[in-house]
Design a protein around this motif. Structure first.
Motif, PDB file in Angstrom:
ATOM      1  N   TRP A   1       0.843  -1.206   0.000  1.00  0.00           N
ATOM      2  CA  TRP A   1       0.000   0.000   0.000  1.00  0.00           C
ATOM      3  C   TRP A   1       0.871   1.246   0.000  1.00  0.00           C
ATOM      4  O   TRP A   1       0.593   2.204  -0.709  1.00  0.00           O
ATOM      5  CB  TRP A   1      -0.895   0.041   1.232  1.00  0.00           C
ATOM      6  N   ARG A   2       1.910   1.238   0.803  1.00  0.00           N
ATOM      7  CA  ARG A   2       2.790   2.411   0.876  1.00  0.00           C
ATOM      8  C   ARG A   2       3.450   2.657  -0.474  1.00  0.00           C
ATOM      9  O   ARG A   2       3.530   3.789  -0.938  1.00  0.00           O
ATOM     10  CB  ARG A   2       3.834   2.213   1.971  1.00  0.00           C
ATOM     11  N   TYR A   3       3.906   1.598  -1.119  1.00  0.00           N
ATOM     12  CA  TYR A   3       4.534   1.720  -2.434  1.00  0.00           C
ATOM     13  C   TYR A   3       3.558   2.319  -3.441  1.00  0.00           C
ATOM     14  O   TYR A   3       3.931   3.154  -4.267  1.00  0.00           O
ATOM     15  CB  TYR A   3       5.020   0.344  -2.897  1.00  0.00           C
ATOM     16  N   ARG A   4       2.278   1.894  -3.362  1.00  0.00           N
ATOM     17  CA  ARG A   4       1.249   2.397  -4.297  1.00  0.00           C
ATOM     18  C   ARG A   4       0.547   3.651  -3.773  1.00  0.00           C
ATOM     19  O   ARG A   4      -0.381   4.145  -4.401  1.00  0.00           O
ATOM     20  CB  ARG A   4       0.213   1.300  -4.547  1.00  0.00           C
ATOM     21  N   GLN A   5       0.988   4.150  -2.628  1.00  0.00           N
ATOM     22  CA  GLN A   5       0.410   5.342  -1.984  1.00  0.00           C
ATOM     23  C   GLN A   5      -1.082   5.169  -1.753  1.00  0.00           C
ATOM     24  O   GLN A   5      -1.879   6.061  -2.031  1.00  0.00           O
ATOM     25  CB  GLN A   5       0.712   6.591  -2.802  1.00  0.00           C
ATOM     26  N   GLU A   6      -1.469   4.015  -1.214  1.00  0.00           N
ATOM     27  CA  GLU A   6      -2.882   3.706  -0.982  1.00  0.00           C
ATOM     28  C   GLU A   6      -3.243   3.572   0.489  1.00  0.00           C
ATOM     29  O   GLU A   6      -4.407   3.644   0.829  1.00  0.00           O
ATOM     30  CB  GLU A   6      -3.240   2.378  -1.669  1.00  0.00           C
ATOM     31  N   GLY A   7      -2.292   3.317   1.344  1.00  0.00           N
ATOM     32  CA  GLY A   7      -2.583   3.021   2.742  1.00  0.00           C
ATOM     33  C   GLY A   7      -2.650   4.263   3.607  1.00  0.00           C
ATOM     34  O   GLY A   7      -2.606   5.389   3.108  1.00  0.00           O
ATOM     35  N   PRO A   8      -2.742   4.044   4.910  1.00  0.00           N
ATOM     36  CA  PRO A   8      -2.753   5.184   5.828  1.00  0.00           C
ATOM     37  C   PRO A   8      -1.427   5.935   5.766  1.00  0.00           C
ATOM     38  O   PRO A   8      -0.384   5.361   5.426  1.00  0.00           O
ATOM     39  CB  PRO A   8      -2.961   4.539   7.206  1.00  0.00           C
ATOM     40  N   THR A   9      -1.464   7.192   6.085  1.00  0.00           N
ATOM     41  CA  THR A   9      -0.285   8.037   6.064  1.00  0.00           C
ATOM     42  C   THR A   9       0.737   7.541   7.080  1.00  0.00           C
ATOM     43  O   THR A   9       0.397   7.306   8.239  1.00  0.00           O
ATOM     44  CB  THR A   9      -0.663   9.497   6.386  1.00  0.00           C
ATOM     45  N   ALA A  10       1.964   7.380   6.624  1.00  0.00           N
ATOM     46  CA  ALA A  10       3.051   6.949   7.502  1.00  0.00           C
ATOM     47  C   ALA A  10       3.965   8.133   7.788  1.00  0.00           C
ATOM     48  O   ALA A  10       4.072   9.064   6.995  1.00  0.00           O
ATOM     49  CB  ALA A  10       3.846   5.828   6.843  1.00  0.00           C
ATOM     50  N   ILE A  11       4.616   8.060   8.926  1.00  0.00           N
ATOM     51  CA  ILE A  11       5.623   9.050   9.306  1.00  0.00           C
ATOM     52  C   ILE A  11       6.942   8.301   9.379  1.00  0.00           C
ATOM     53  O   ILE A  11       7.036   7.259  10.032  1.00  0.00           O
ATOM     54  CB  ILE A  11       5.291   9.662  10.681  1.00  0.00           C
ATOM     55  N   LYS A  12       7.941   8.824   8.716  1.00  0.00           N
ATOM     56  CA  LYS A  12       9.254   8.191   8.756  1.00  0.00           C
ATOM     57  C   LYS A  12      10.049   8.834   9.886  1.00  0.00           C
ATOM     58  O   LYS A  12      10.287  10.041   9.888  1.00  0.00           O
ATOM     59  CB  LYS A  12       9.970   8.360   7.422  1.00  0.00           C
ATOM     60  N   VAL A  13      10.426   8.016  10.862  1.00  0.00           N
ATOM     61  CA  VAL A  13      11.233   8.464  11.995  1.00  0.00           C
ATOM     62  C   VAL A  13      12.582   7.760  11.846  1.00  0.00           C
ATOM     63  O   VAL A  13      12.689   6.566  12.143  1.00  0.00           O
ATOM     64  CB  VAL A  13      10.563   8.110  13.345  1.00  0.00           C
ATOM     65  N   GLY A  14      13.535   8.492  11.320  1.00  0.00           N
ATOM     66  CA  GLY A  14      14.796   7.840  10.970  1.00  0.00           C
ATOM     67  C   GLY A  14      14.517   6.862   9.844  1.00  0.00           C
ATOM     68  O   GLY A  14      13.968   7.224   8.815  1.00  0.00           O
ATOM     69  N   LYS A  15      14.826   5.594  10.068  1.00  0.00           N
ATOM     70  CA  LYS A  15      14.536   4.583   9.052  1.00  0.00           C
ATOM     71  C   LYS A  15      13.288   3.767   9.393  1.00  0.00           C
ATOM     72  O   LYS A  15      12.985   2.794   8.730  1.00  0.00           O
ATOM     73  CB  LYS A  15      15.743   3.662   8.875  1.00  0.00           C
ATOM     74  N   HIS A  16      12.562   4.200  10.409  1.00  0.00           N
ATOM     75  CA  HIS A  16      11.395   3.465  10.877  1.00  0.00           C
ATOM     76  C   HIS A  16      10.092   4.145  10.471  1.00  0.00           C
ATOM     77  O   HIS A  16      10.002   5.370  10.472  1.00  0.00           O
ATOM     78  CB  HIS A  16      11.434   3.339  12.405  1.00  0.00           C
ATOM     79  N   LEU A  17       9.088   3.343  10.134  1.00  0.00           N
ATOM     80  CA  LEU A  17       7.762   3.867   9.823  1.00  0.00           C
ATOM     81  C   LEU A  17       6.901   3.854  11.082  1.00  0.00           C
ATOM     82  O   LEU A  17       6.897   2.875  11.832  1.00  0.00           O
ATOM     83  CB  LEU A  17       7.075   3.022   8.750  1.00  0.00           C
ATOM     84  N   ARG A  18       6.166   4.934  11.265  1.00  0.00           N
ATOM     85  CA  ARG A  18       5.219   5.024  12.368  1.00  0.00           C
ATOM     86  C   ARG A  18       3.908   5.569  11.815  1.00  0.00           C
ATOM     87  O   ARG A  18       3.880   6.289  10.813  1.00  0.00           O
ATOM     88  CB  ARG A  18       5.740   5.938  13.480  1.00  0.00           C
TER      89      ARG A  18
END
Length: 71
Positions: free
Chosen positions: A28-45
């Motif tokens: 989903w993230r690759y296709r920009q379809e899922g919930p909004t993610a926040i990148k904290v360093g190299k981690h997704l939140r």
């Protein structure tokens, strides 16, 4: 007085909450379809409120789909 910060979900937390594989969330993230993610360093939140908003959007999208009649 400031409001307490909203807890952030990890990828594992989100996958467990939605009961789906982590690879689905990555897709989903690759296709920009899922919930909004926040990148904290190299981690997704994920903010819980963003996930709830995204789920509400999915429900609205599903109710707008035309229903196919049985033939």
């Amino acid at each position: 007085m400031t409001e307490p910060m909203e807890p952030l979900l990890t990828l594992d937390d989100l996958a467990e909450y939605l009961q789906i594989p982590k690879r689905t969330i990555h897709a989903w993230r690759y296709r920009q379809e899922g919930p909004t993610a926040i990148k904290v360093g190299k981690h997704l939140r994920y903010r819980q409120s963003d996930v709830v908003d995204w789920l509400d959007e999915q429900r609205q999208r599903d109710t707008r789909k035309p229903v196919r009649e049985e033939q």
